[in-house]
Design a protein around this motif. Structure first.
Motif, PDB file in Angstrom:
ATOM      1  N   MET A 164      72.301 102.474 -37.630  1.00 35.23           N
ATOM      2  CA  MET A 164      71.828 102.978 -36.339  1.00 35.23           C
ATOM      3  C   MET A 164      72.783 102.628 -35.207  1.00 35.23           C
ATOM      4  N   VAL A 165      73.762 101.823 -35.511  1.00 33.97           N
ATOM      5  CA  VAL A 165      74.672 101.346 -34.462  1.00 33.97           C
ATOM      6  C   VAL A 165      75.962 102.147 -34.549  1.00 33.97           C
ATOM      7  N   GLU A 166      76.609 102.305 -33.430  1.00 36.59           N
ATOM      8  CA  GLU A 166      77.847 103.074 -33.381  1.00 36.59           C
ATOM      9  C   GLU A 166      78.897 102.490 -34.322  1.00 36.59           C
ATOM     10  N   ASP A 167      79.124 101.197 -34.184  1.00 37.83           N
ATOM     11  CA  ASP A 167      80.077 100.534 -35.063  1.00 37.83           C
ATOM     12  C   ASP A 167      79.281  99.925 -36.215  1.00 37.83           C
ATOM     13  N   ALA A 168      79.141 100.713 -37.268  1.00 32.48           N
ATOM     14  CA  ALA A 168      78.097 100.400 -38.238  1.00 32.48           C
ATOM     15  C   ALA A 168      78.412  99.213 -39.125  1.00 32.48           C
ATOM     16  N   LEU A 169      79.690  98.872 -39.311  1.00 31.47           N
ATOM     17  CA  LEU A 169      80.029  97.817 -40.254  1.00 31.47           C
ATOM     18  C   LEU A 169      79.672  96.469 -39.662  1.00 31.47           C
ATOM     19  N   VAL A 170      78.706  95.821 -40.282  1.00 33.60           N
ATOM     20  CA  VAL A 170      78.207  94.561 -39.751  1.00 33.60           C
ATOM     21  C   VAL A 170      78.855  93.376 -40.448  1.00 33.60           C
ATOM     22  N   GLY A 171      79.159  93.524 -41.711  1.00 28.75           N
ATOM     23  CA  GLY A 171      79.767  92.417 -42.435  1.00 28.75           C
ATOM     24  C   GLY A 171      80.584  92.937 -43.587  1.00 28.75           C
ATOM     25  N   ARG A 172      81.619  92.206 -43.906  1.00 29.98           N
ATOM     26  CA  ARG A 172      82.442  92.592 -45.039  1.00 29.98           C
ATOM     27  C   ARG A 172      82.776  91.344 -45.831  1.00 29.98           C
ATOM     28  N   TYR A 173      82.547  91.404 -47.119  1.00 31.09           N
ATOM     29  CA  TYR A 173      82.802  90.262 -47.991  1.00 31.09           C
ATOM     30  C   TYR A 173      83.822  90.687 -49.024  1.00 31.09           C
ATOM     31  N   ASP A 174      84.960  90.050 -49.035  1.00 30.26           N
ATOM     32  CA  ASP A 174      86.007  90.481 -49.959  1.00 30.26           C
ATOM     33  C   ASP A 174      86.263  89.413 -51.013  1.00 30.26           C
ATOM     34  N   HIS A 175      85.188  88.900 -51.578  1.00 27.40           N
ATOM     35  CA  HIS A 175      85.349  87.794 -52.506  1.00 27.40           C
ATOM     36  C   HIS A 175      85.807  88.235 -53.886  1.00 27.40           C
ATOM     37  N   HIS A 176      85.571  89.479 -54.252  1.00 27.74           N
ATOM     38  CA  HIS A 176      85.955  89.913 -55.591  1.00 27.74           C
ATOM     39  C   HIS A 176      87.435  90.207 -55.654  1.00 27.74           C
ATOM     40  N   THR A 177      87.985  90.009 -56.865  1.00 30.18           N
ATOM     41  CA  THR A 177      89.399  90.297 -57.043  1.00 30.18           C
ATOM     42  C   THR A 177      89.606  91.514 -57.919  1.00 30.18           C
ATOM     43  N   GLU A 178      88.522  92.146 -58.310  1.00 31.79           N
ATOM     44  CA  GLU A 178      88.600  93.426 -58.990  1.00 31.79           C
ATOM     45  C   GLU A 178      87.511  94.311 -58.422  1.00 31.79           C
ATOM     46  N   PHE A 179      87.343  95.495 -58.992  1.00 34.16           N
ATOM     47  CA  PHE A 179      86.336  96.430 -58.479  1.00 34.16           C
ATOM     48  C   PHE A 179      84.988  95.716 -58.361  1.00 34.16           C
ATOM     49  N   ALA A 180      84.382  95.836 -57.214  1.00 31.10           N
ATOM     50  CA  ALA A 180      83.015  95.340 -57.040  1.00 31.10           C
ATOM     51  C   ALA A 180      82.084  96.465 -57.449  1.00 31.10           C
ATOM     52  N   VAL A 181      81.302  96.213 -58.492  1.00 32.38           N
ATOM     53  CA  VAL A 181      80.605  97.313 -59.133  1.00 32.38           C
ATOM     54  C   VAL A 181      79.098  97.210 -58.978  1.00 32.38           C
ATOM     55  N   GLY A 182      78.578  96.004 -58.800  1.00 33.45           N
ATOM     56  CA  GLY A 182      77.134  95.871 -58.684  1.00 33.45           C
ATOM     57  C   GLY A 182      76.790  94.997 -57.497  1.00 33.45           C
ATOM     58  N   VAL A 183      75.723  95.370 -56.792  1.00 35.46           N
ATOM     59  CA  VAL A 183      75.285  94.574 -55.657  1.00 35.46           C
ATOM     60  C   VAL A 183      73.769  94.702 -55.560  1.00 35.46           C
ATOM     61  N   ASP A 184      73.122  93.648 -55.078  1.00 31.99           N
ATOM     62  CA  ASP A 184      71.671  93.713 -54.933  1.00 31.99           C
ATOM     63  C   ASP A 184      71.259  92.824 -53.779  1.00 31.99           C
ATOM     64  N   MET A 185      70.163  93.215 -53.129  1.00 30.66           N
ATOM     65  CA  MET A 185      69.572  92.376 -52.089  1.00 30.66           C
ATOM     66  C   MET A 185      68.211  91.923 -52.583  1.00 30.66           C
ATOM     67  N   SER A 186      67.934  90.668 -52.438  1.00 30.90           N
ATOM     68  CA  SER A 186      66.681  90.148 -52.967  1.00 30.90           C
ATOM     69  C   SER A 186      65.504  90.648 -52.160  1.00 30.90           C
ATOM     70  N   VAL A 187      64.441  91.012 -52.873  1.00 27.72           N
ATOM     71  CA  VAL A 187      63.240  91.477 -52.199  1.00 27.72           C
ATOM     72  C   VAL A 187      62.411  90.291 -51.714  1.00 27.72           C
ATOM     73  N   LEU A 188      62.566  89.165 -52.391  1.00 30.00           N
ATOM     74  CA  LEU A 188      61.725  88.015 -52.076  1.00 30.00           C
ATOM     75  C   LEU A 188      62.344  87.103 -51.042  1.00 30.00           C
ATOM     76  N   VAL A 189      63.649  87.058 -50.991  1.00 33.64           N
ATOM     77  CA  VAL A 189      64.317  86.150 -50.067  1.00 33.64           C
ATOM     78  C   VAL A 189      65.149  87.002 -49.131  1.00 33.64           C
ATOM     79  N   GLU A 190      64.828  86.963 -47.871  1.00 37.91           N
ATOM     80  CA  GLU A 190      65.563  87.813 -46.949  1.00 37.91           C
ATOM     81  C   GLU A 190      66.977  87.318 -46.775  1.00 37.91           C
ATOM     82  N   GLY A 191      67.911  88.209 -46.885  1.00 43.67           N
ATOM     83  CA  GLY A 191      69.294  87.852 -46.632  1.00 43.67           C
ATOM     84  C   GLY A 191      70.035  87.360 -47.857  1.00 43.67           C
ATOM     85  N   LEU A 192      69.377  87.290 -49.004  1.00 45.56           N
ATOM     86  CA  LEU A 192      70.066  86.809 -50.205  1.00 45.56           C
ATOM     87  C   LEU A 192      70.715  87.996 -50.902  1.00 45.56           C
TER      88      LEU A 192
END
Lengths: 517, 318
Positions: free
Chosen positions: B268-296
């Motif tokens: 909803m924001v003009e500059d939409a990118l809020v955070g970027r994590y570049d911890h992987h050293t190969e293709f990042a293929v899977g990601v999930d956000m926890s439903v039970l713990v906010e922000g995990l």
């Protein structure tokens, strides 16, 4: 399929109700929610349907596309897929399919329109060979011009060959036409004129003036004839020019297509060689096809390239090694034969011991009931099987460890609320998070002592607040966060109020702790 | 933040909807080209400096492309295997009893599986054989097959609130919305010019859906006016492999990409990118956000690592 669909929902709707009756208090909540959902379902699916009227222009374009003989040879699913990608709705596609008649007449239908201009230029004398050539030339011309709108369609090699052949034939046809029809006609015209002239000469007594007159007349006639011929040939030339122009344009486009197809076939050949290894069909093409696909996409869309050009992500070296190995037909050495079939295909899954937890976006009373159920189950279970209650043990056991993700999370949301500093946040506007407390000049790290100094929490009021605070759809107040942090700092990390997050678990924890002896 | 090293290349990671500290990872050997697979069930440690512990793992003959936790049984996992089979695992049973089911219906690789969070009795699988299949736990065969896509279906996702609606993203560049009560798809959205690798529904707004594509963009669509996207999120350097809307905030979503980063967006924001994590050293293929713990957040990639971290922290921090 349509008749099957009513039955599964009926049978599956029984199941949640059955499982719900097992639980103490979740039933009412679930059924109410299910009831509401059922009501909602009746009214809301209309949102997920195309409700726009059928667009006539799109349908006509689709009909033209579908009538093309080349398109008729392709599977229906590809035709539908093409039209869907162009943005047509299902109704428009169905209408277009309805309108396109059976193959043979429609292939000639567009070409008969094109016959007009071609015929008018060669109306001279349709000789037999000219006649047979004419319709074919006309149909070819028709096909060429109707291939114009087919720009983003599929171009294969034989399209190019066919186009070249078509134009060669049409050129040859016109040449033959001229030779057969035009030239003899011209000759006969001239002969006729000359004969008339001779006759006129013989007949007339008054040779000179009549001769001169008649010569002049003959010359005029010849000139007129020549003019006619010139006009006719001009028209022929024009049509040939237009044909040539179409041809040029087509060839240009085809060149572009060919270039990209070449690169695509190279890529495909390379990759297909990798993929169709001797042994296995289970080789994973579409990632590599994903690469090949966007090459082909750029080939298919002859419209100006998109501003964002997808490029192939560089794959790791070992990935390339393995691809090469598989392409050679070798099996990578680390692959074992594993029997992963179920040892007992009728094995019953173990009974669920936990009630399904309500989602944060569902909110409302369902959450209440399930949290209470959860609590009662937990208390009832006591110290049975560590494994299942693992998620809860942290809160239940006596020592002071708070799961790192819960404690830190409180700090983190606070940091997010305050600044958007740090290496990760880029946003400039403050996301309104319903914080009633706006910091003046937020420091990067919150000192618990400073926070305590700013806020003086009242523990009892805090508990009540949490207990009442059941609705989940908005994130925690910053004030609550601070109070929790101060609690933690005051108690030296011991759990009094769990530095929990909003929603289900925090309220649960509150209730659990309040019920602990 | 705790990490876990998997022996094979990671493909998908999912938090359990019952336990805050539990997650499952799908992995495939040799980048999923040809080789075995393994499912890991992991448990988060109480302190972030200790590594993640493994509760159990299950070997498969072919790579595991995706998995999902059941919403009805806290110990059940449904896995989509690269040989086209769908396997059911029960974590509470000893490993020798697993898998408890194996469904062999897809004729090509099964690429995604999603469990219905409202109905809790059914799940859908998407496959490279262009079909999507609907299953229930108690039946030995699929309930329905949805065959309309012209190319591989990369993901099929249930609507979080409407229990009969789901969406599918396919390599034929269309996003389709389906209703299990209807014989065919109810909407076809030509969302991208290139393959669509992922889609996800917004959890708070019924009509919003996001798609991630090979064209490096993420588009957010309102199905009521689907001709033009609501937002186009640029920022990834390569194809976007997975998108997921936050279960806790209406406007947040997380995505992972072949550019090895995991990005957090506020569309909803003009500059939409809020955070970027570049911890992987190969293709990042899977990601999930926890439903039970906010922000995990959790992510996995072809670098054989699984990271779990809180939004705003550094995944690689000890």
């Amino acid at each position: 399929m349509a008749t099957q669909s009513p039955s599964p929902p009926n049978s599956t709707q029984d199941q949640p109700q059955n499982s719900a009756t097992e639980l103490a208090q979740a039933t009412d909540g679930d059924q109410q929610v299910a009831g509401e959902e059922a009501i909602k379902q009746i009214s809301t699916p209309s949102v997920f349907v195309n409700s726009e009227p059928v667009r006539e222009e799109q349908v006509q374009n689709a009909v033209k596309f579908l009538s093309h003989p080349k398109v008729r040879g392709s599977p229906i699913i590809y035709r539908r897929s093409f039209l869907e990608k162009k943005g047509l709705t299902k109704e428009e596609i169905d209408e277009a399919f309805r309108r396109v008649p059976d193959p043979p007449p429609s292939a000639q239908a567009p070409s008969t329109n094109q016959d007009g201009p071609v015929k008018s230029s060669s109306t001279i004398q349709p000789h037999a060979p000219g006649q047979t050539l004419q319709p074919t030339a006309a149909s070819h011309a028709g096909m060429i011009s109707s291939m114009g709108p087919l720009k983003p369609g599929r171009f294969h090699w034989y399209h190019a060959v066919l186009a070249v052949g078509v134009l060669a034939v049409s050129g040859a046809g016109t040449a033959v036409l001229i030779k057969n029809a035009l030239v003899p006609r011209l000759k006969s015209w001239i002969r006729k004129v000359v004969l008339e002239e001779d006759n006129a000469l013989v007949k007339k007594i008054d040779l000179k003036p009549s001769l001169a007159e008649e010569a002049a007349a003959a010359a005029k006639a010849a000139a007129a004839a020549a003019a006619d011929v010139a006009r006719a040939s001009q028209e022929m030339l024009n049509s040939k020019n237009t044909e040539k122009r179409y041809f040029e344009e087509l060839m240009n486009r085809l060149d572009v297509q060919v270039q990209e197809m070449k690169s695509m076939t190279h890529a495909i050949r390379r990759l297909e060689g990798d993929q169709h290894g001797a042994s296995d069909t289970s080789l994973k093409q579409p990632y590599t096809n994903g690469k090949a696909e966007f090459d082909s996409r750029s080939a298919r869309s002859s419209s100006p390239p998109a501003s964002v050009e997808p490029s192939v992500a560089p794959h790791p070296k070992s990935y390339m090694d393995i691809m090469a190995m598989v392409q050679r037909g070798e099996r990578p050495p680390n692959v074992r034969d594993i029997n992963d079939l179920p040892p007992n295909p009728n094995q019953q899954p173990s009974n669920p011991r936990l009630a399904p937890r309500a989602k944060p976006w569902e909110g409302g009373h369902a959450q209440n009931s399930s949290s209470q159920v959860f609590q009662s189950q937990v208390n009832g279970e006591g110290s049975n099987s560590m494994v299942q209650d693992n998620g809860v043990m942290y809160q239940l056991d006596g020592d002071s460890s708070v799961p790192w993700w819960q404690r830190k999370k409180a700090q983190i949301t606070e940091i997010e609320d305050e600044i958007k500093g740090g290496p990760y946040s880029v946003r400039t506007n403050a996301q309104p998070i319903q914080s009633s407390w706006v910091p003046p000049q937020p420091p990067p790290v919150v000192m618990p002592e400073a926070a305590e100094a700013i806020r003086r929490p009242k523990p009892s009021a805090q508990r009540e607040q949490f207990a009442d605070h059941q609705s989940v759809s908005h994130p925690p107040d910053a004030s609550d966060e601070l109070q929790r942090i101060t609690k933690i700092s005051e108690s030296g990390g011991a759990v009094e109020i769990n530095g929990g997050e909003s929603g289900l678990s925090s309220s649960e924890i509150q209730e659990e702790q309040s019920t602990q002896p | 933040m705790p990490i876990f090293k998997t022996p094979f290349n990671g493909y998908s990671v999912k938090f359990s909807p019952f336990y805050e500290s539990r997650l499952a990872v799908a992995t495939a050997q040799n980048f999923g080209i040809l080789g075995n697979g393994r499912i890991h069930v992991l448990d988060l440690p109480p302190t972030p400096s200790t590594p993640i512990s493994e509760l159990s793992s299950y070997d498969t003959a072919d790579g595991v492309y995706d998995l999902t936790w059941s919403e009805s049984h806290e110990s059940l996992i449904v896995a989509a295997i690269a040989d086209g089979s769908i396997k059911l695992y029960d974590v509470a049973l000893p490993p020798s009893n697993n898998p408890i089911r194996s469904f062999h219906e897809h004729t090509r690789e099964a690429h995604s599986v999603d469990y219905n969070a409202t109905r809790r009795d059914s799940f859908i699988t998407a496959s490279w054989d262009d079909t999507i299949k609907l299953w229930t736990l108690d039946r030995p065969a699929s309930v329905r097959t949805f065959k309309e896509h012209a190319y591989c279906v990369y993901q099929a996702v249930w609507h979080p609130k409407l229990s009969d609606v789901f969406a599918s993203a396919s390599g034929d560049c269309t996003l389709r919305i389906w209703d299990v009560r209807e014989p065919g798809s109810t909407m076809v959205i030509p969302a991208h010019e290139f393959e669509i690798l992922s889609c996800d529904w917004n959890k708070y707004d019924d009509c919003l859906i996001a798609t991630g594509s090979v064209d490096k963009t993420i588009k957010v669509w309102d199905v009521r006016s689907y001709r033009v996207p609501l937002a186009v999120l640029n920022g990834h350097g390569y194809a976007v492999r997975k998108v997921k809307f936050s279960p806790h905030r209406r406007n947040y979503m997380v995505s992972c990409s072949y550019d090895m980063t995991v990005c957090l967006w506020d569309f909803m924001v003009e500059d939409a990118l809020v955070g970027r994590y570049d911890h992987h050293t190969e293709f990042a293929v899977g990601v999930d956000m926890s439903v039970l713990v906010e922000g995990l957040l959790a992510s996995t990639g072809w670098d054989e690592l699984v990271y779990v971290w809180l939004q705003g922290t550094d995944p690689r921090a000890p």
